[in-house]
Design an enzyme around this catalytic site. Structure first.
Site, short mmCIF file in Angstrom:
data_model
loop_
_atom_site.label_atom_id
_atom_site.label_comp_id
_atom_site.label_asym_id
_atom_site.label_seq_id
_atom_site.Cartn_x
_atom_site.Cartn_y
_atom_site.Cartn_z
N PHE A 135 -6.52 -6.23 0.63
CA PHE A 135 -5.88 -5.66 -0.55
C PHE A 135 -4.79 -6.57 -1.09
O PHE A 135 -4.15 -7.30 -0.33
CB PHE A 135 -5.32 -4.25 -0.23
CG PHE A 135 -6.39 -3.19 -0.30
CD1 PHE A 135 -7.44 -3.19 0.60
CD2 PHE A 135 -6.39 -2.26 -1.32
CE1 PHE A 135 -8.47 -2.26 0.51
CE2 PHE A 135 -7.40 -1.31 -1.43
CZ PHE A 135 -8.44 -1.31 -0.51
N THR B 117 -1.57 -7.22 -1.74
CA THR B 117 -0.21 -6.76 -1.43
C THR B 117 0.60 -7.97 -0.96
O THR B 117 0.04 -9.02 -0.64
CB THR B 117 -0.21 -5.74 -0.27
OG1 THR B 117 -0.58 -6.41 0.94
CG2 THR B 117 -1.16 -4.58 -0.52
N LEU C 153 0.83 -1.21 0.00
CA LEU C 153 0.00 0.00 0.00
C LEU C 153 0.86 1.26 0.00
O LEU C 153 0.56 2.23 -0.70
CB LEU C 153 -0.93 0.00 1.22
CG LEU C 153 -1.94 -1.15 1.32
CD1 LEU C 153 -2.86 -0.96 2.53
CD2 LEU C 153 -2.78 -1.28 0.06
N TYR D 115 -2.72 -7.97 16.34
CA TYR D 115 -2.90 -7.06 15.19
C TYR D 115 -4.11 -6.16 15.40
O TYR D 115 -4.04 -4.94 15.22
CB TYR D 115 -3.05 -7.91 13.93
CG TYR D 115 -3.15 -7.15 12.63
CD1 TYR D 115 -2.02 -6.58 12.05
CD2 TYR D 115 -4.36 -7.03 11.96
CE1 TYR D 115 -2.10 -5.90 10.84
CE2 TYR D 115 -4.45 -6.36 10.75
CZ TYR D 115 -3.32 -5.79 10.20
OH TYR D 115 -3.41 -5.12 9.00
N ASP E 96 13.56 2.39 11.00
CA ASP E 96 12.68 1.49 11.74
C ASP E 96 11.71 2.37 12.52
O ASP E 96 12.13 3.10 13.43
CB ASP E 96 13.52 0.62 12.68
CG ASP E 96 12.67 -0.36 13.47
OD1 ASP E 96 11.44 -0.17 13.57
OD2 ASP E 96 13.25 -1.33 14.01
#
Ligand SMILES: NC(=O)c1ccc[n+]([C@@H]2O[C@H](COP(=O)([O-])OP(=O)(O)OC[C@H]3O[C@@H](n4cnc5c(N)ncnc54)[C@H](O)[C@@H]3O)[C@@H](O)[C@H]2O)c1
Length: 255
Positions: free
Chosen positions: A194, A196, A17, A161, A59
């Protein structure tokens, strides 16, 4: 603000993305700096995009690296008025997995990258944006978070997540409220599924099951569609303090 005037930092810009966002902004005439931990792909992506793109290895979970990278990006672009946070990790795992309960360190690492990393980038970017000369509308910049529909209906194995993505949704309004005095907006986008590398890393049967659950259009989202929404958010000042689902009406099932 018009997208051709964007001076944008895109985290996670080496892939998926973030990379699509960078491509879209450059194709519209704006300037971007990609921040990513993947040095080779990041440099290559910036090279492909040409003179209006650059890469800084960073990072996002390191406060010092983020502060230095944001400063370097603003200097090389001659300003900073858009931050698109796309860096993230999938952090999949059951609380009670096959090899035992999830380690607290694993959960914390996902939070450190997806949630705290976004906050670190937000505040480093906002500190620079607050010095911008405002537009006629009083605008100085836009901060965009990439949340996920897992913030709302996380599946089995997405506890870590989903927690990070719900955190991004939760901090959107207080950040927008706080930064309103500077004309800086904050908006989250919650993508569905999506096409990806992150999604390609899921087992094929999981990908197929997810694609089947999307009412319309019954296909995976294209990264370009995400990039076009980022551009719309940047250009429409009234969009602020909210989370926009971009998901073809999918409501994910438990598995
Ligand atoms: N693809 C989807 O369907 C989907 C759906 C919802 C949300 N998202 C979110 O969108 C964002 C982008 O995902 P994607 O699908 O493009 O994944 P991706 O794996 O293709 O890209 C993620 C990028 O983030 C970078 N990254 C990871 N950790 C980093 C760190 N600590 N510092 C800097 N860079 C780091 C990676 O190197 C990679 O280039 C993620 O936050 C993801 O959670 C994706």
């Amino acid at each position: 603000m018009r997208i051709q005037d964007a001076r944008a930092v895109v985290t996670g810009g080496a892939s998926g993305l973030g990379n699509a966002v960078a491509r879209h902004i450059v194709s519209c005439g704006g300037r971007v700096t990609l921040l990513d931990v993947q040095e080779g792909p990041g440099l290559e992506a910036a090279r492909e995009l040409g003179a209006n793109a650059g890469f800084v290895r960073c990072d996002v979970s390191s406060e010092n690296e983020v502060n230095a990278a944001m400063q370097a990006a603003a200097e090389r672009m001659g300003g900073l008025n858009l931050l698109v946070n796309c860096a993230g990790v999938i952090g999949a795992g059951r609380m009670l997995g096959r090899s035992g309960p999830m380690a607290g360190d694993f959960f914390a690492k996902v939070v450190q990258i997806n949630l705290i990393g976004t906050f670190l980038c937000d505040k480093a970017a906002a500190a620079i944006m607050q010095q911008n000369t405002p537009t006629a509308d009083g605008e100085r910049g836009v901060l965009i978070h990439t949340a996920s529909i897992a913030a709302f209906e996380g599946q089995i194995g997405q506890a870590a997540y989903s927690a990070t993505k719900a955190g991004l949704v939760g901090m959107t309004l207080p950040i927008a409220r706080e930064l309103a005095q500077f004309g800086i907006r904050c908006v989250s986008i919650a993508p569905g599924i999506f096409r990806t590398p992150m999604v390609a890393s899921m087992p094929p049967e999981v990908q197929e099951s997810l694609a089947r659950q999307i009412p319309f259009p019954a296909r995976l989202g294209e990264p370009e569609e995400f990039a076009r929404l980022v551009a719309a958010v940047f250009e429409i000042p009234m969009i602020n303090g909210t989370t926009i689902r971009l998901d073809g009406a999918i409501r994910m099932q438990p598995r």
